[in-house]
Design an enzyme around this catalytic site. Structure first.
Site, PDB file in Angstrom:
ATOM      1  N   GLU A  46       1.745   2.526  -5.803  1.00  0.00           N
ATOM      2  CA  GLU A  46       1.111   3.799  -6.019  1.00  0.00           C
ATOM      3  C   GLU A  46       0.724   4.278  -7.720  1.00  0.00           C
ATOM      4  O   GLU A  46       1.297   4.982  -8.132  1.00  0.00           O
ATOM      5  CB  GLU A  46       2.270   4.963  -5.853  1.00  0.00           C
TER       6      GLU A  46
ATOM      7  N   GLU B 146       3.917   2.431   3.392  1.00  0.00           N
ATOM      8  CA  GLU B 146       4.843   3.505   3.573  1.00  0.00           C
ATOM      9  C   GLU B 146       4.343   4.585   4.510  1.00  0.00           C
ATOM     10  O   GLU B 146       3.360   5.133   4.405  1.00  0.00           O
ATOM     11  CB  GLU B 146       5.050   4.435   2.155  1.00  0.00           C
TER      12      GLU B 146
END
Length: 408
Positions: free
Chosen positions: A233, A343
């Site tokens: 991320e 995710e």
């Protein structure tokens, strides 16, 4: 997972760890291992069983007096992963239109990235590694992929920098659990969970980042079940800068001799699927990605609450999963690049179960997606609403049988 959620999770975990230690360890708790200094007596009905040099666990049942394997020594009787098949058999009662099962399907095994303010930190106080019994549990159900978040600062101490020697204690822990996972025939994503920063500063030096990844990949170049997840991320950075760092990492990984393993690239803006276009990632990653092995995919993340952060157990509606993947899926299909949902998470209620099903159904109804992983499992999540850590994580009873297992 977004950094704000990670920080809150760490604080909650550390707060929980500050409670007084009892004299007996509850079932499924840790009872031994190198650097472990807690109680070693298991509660009635359980026995302390060796998992790896760093972890022994209280498992249900008593040691058999007739067993030829002493309690506290490794066994090899746990399940072995199998890769899901592809083709028409992907159809299921939840998604009759599904045509492709995931090649990679599993869970994030969180813990080694915990305690991110304690560097290097102490094993089993500031951070921990996944429990082998958790790996066995998921493999036994048919899941075959595990994402292993870790901190760059623990592996590469700031005192010597990214290109200094690795912390051998931390590296040994990573290697032990990676060997355990891949020894079961499962895949493991090696995930520096740093949000494209190191020691408090954004990573921008492509040469250093390339060399760091070359050094890391050289340790695992002979293990084809290791997948290199370049960076968790990235955020607060232009998509073109993140693209350049991803390309540098690919160059380093392939230069290490790791020529066969899958590489996963993540974009800026938390690599969100629903913002893939608006964040600039679609434009930046449409540029040719150079991989001599041509074995890479784009990793995206997607949560289903109102702001997409994964901090609420309430989902927007029953179709928000498929809705938020639409643009990303179209981009993958248009470019021919494969996608991997690293995710996904949501609450354990009917709306969220339907929302997760809608996302996974949309993915299996396309040729674009090769895998998906739930966030998260891990031994320290406690009552976290998305935890599927066996046997009693908050999401085990609902999410596993209703939202995930139908897609195996």
């Amino acid at each position: 997972m977004r950094s704000s959620l990670s920080t809150f999770a760490y604080l909650a975990v550390l707060s929980a760890l500050s409670t007084p230690v009892v004299s007996q360890v509850a079932v499924w708790g840790q009872c031994g291992g190198q650097y472990y200094s807690g109680p070693t007596t298991c509660a009635a009905g359980s026995t302390c069983v060796y998992s790896n040099p760093y972890y022994s666990q209280c498992l249900p049942g008593a040691a058999s007096s007739s067993s030829s394997t002493p309690v506290g020594t490794p066994t090899t009787s746990s399940p072995t992963a199998t890769s899901p098949s592809t083709g028409p058999t992907a159809s299921n009662s939840v998604c009759p239109s599904a045509k492709n099962k995931f090649k990679f399907f599993g869970v994030n095994e969180s813990g080694a990235e915990f305690g991110n303010t304690a560097i290097p930190g102490q094993l089993n106080k500031d951070y921990t590694f996944p429990s082998p019994s958790s790996i066995d549990y998921f493999v036994g159900k048919g899941f075959n992929t595990f994402r292993l978040p870790f901190l760059m600062e623990r592996l590469s101490p700031p005192t010597t920098g990214l290109l200094g020697p690795f912390n051998q204690t931390y590296l040994s822990g990573l290697q032990t659990i990676i060997s355990y996972i891949t020894g079961k025939g499962a895949f493991v994503l090696l995930d520096p969970h740093n949000f494209m920063s190191y020691n408090g500063a954004q990573i921008t030096d492509t040469t250093t980042f390339q060399t760091w990844w070359q050094n890391v990949a050289s340790l695992f170049k002979s293990n084809n079940n290791v997948i290199f997840d370049i960076m968790n991320e990235p955020n607060g950075m232009d998509a073109s800068v993140v693209f350049g760092l991803n390309q540098a990492a690919i160059n380093g990984i392939r230069a290490s001799g790791a020529t066969t393993q899958l590489i996963l690239l993540e974009g800026t803006s938390w690599t969100g699927a629903w913002t893939w276009q608006s964040s600039g990632n679609a434009a930046a990653f449409s540029a040719p990605i150079s991989d001599p092995s041509n074995n890479f995919a784009i990793e995206m993340h997607q949560y289903l609450d109102s702001d997409g952060s994964g901090t609420s157990d309430q989902c927007v509606n029953a179709t928000i999963g498929s809705d938020r993947l639409q643009v990303a899926t179209a981009w993958l299909e248009q470019t021919g690049i494969k996608g991997f949902l690293g995710e996904i998470g949501a609450g354990s209620n009917p709306t969220c179960v339907s929302a997760v099903q809608s996302a996974l159904c949309a993915m299996q109804s396309s040729d674009a997606w090769i895998g998906a992983l739930w966030w998260a499992a891990g031994p320290w999540w406690g009552t976290y609403f998305q935890s599927i850590e066996p046997p009693s994580g908050d999401a085990v009873a609902t999410i596993l049988p209703e939202a995930l297992e139908p897609f195996l």
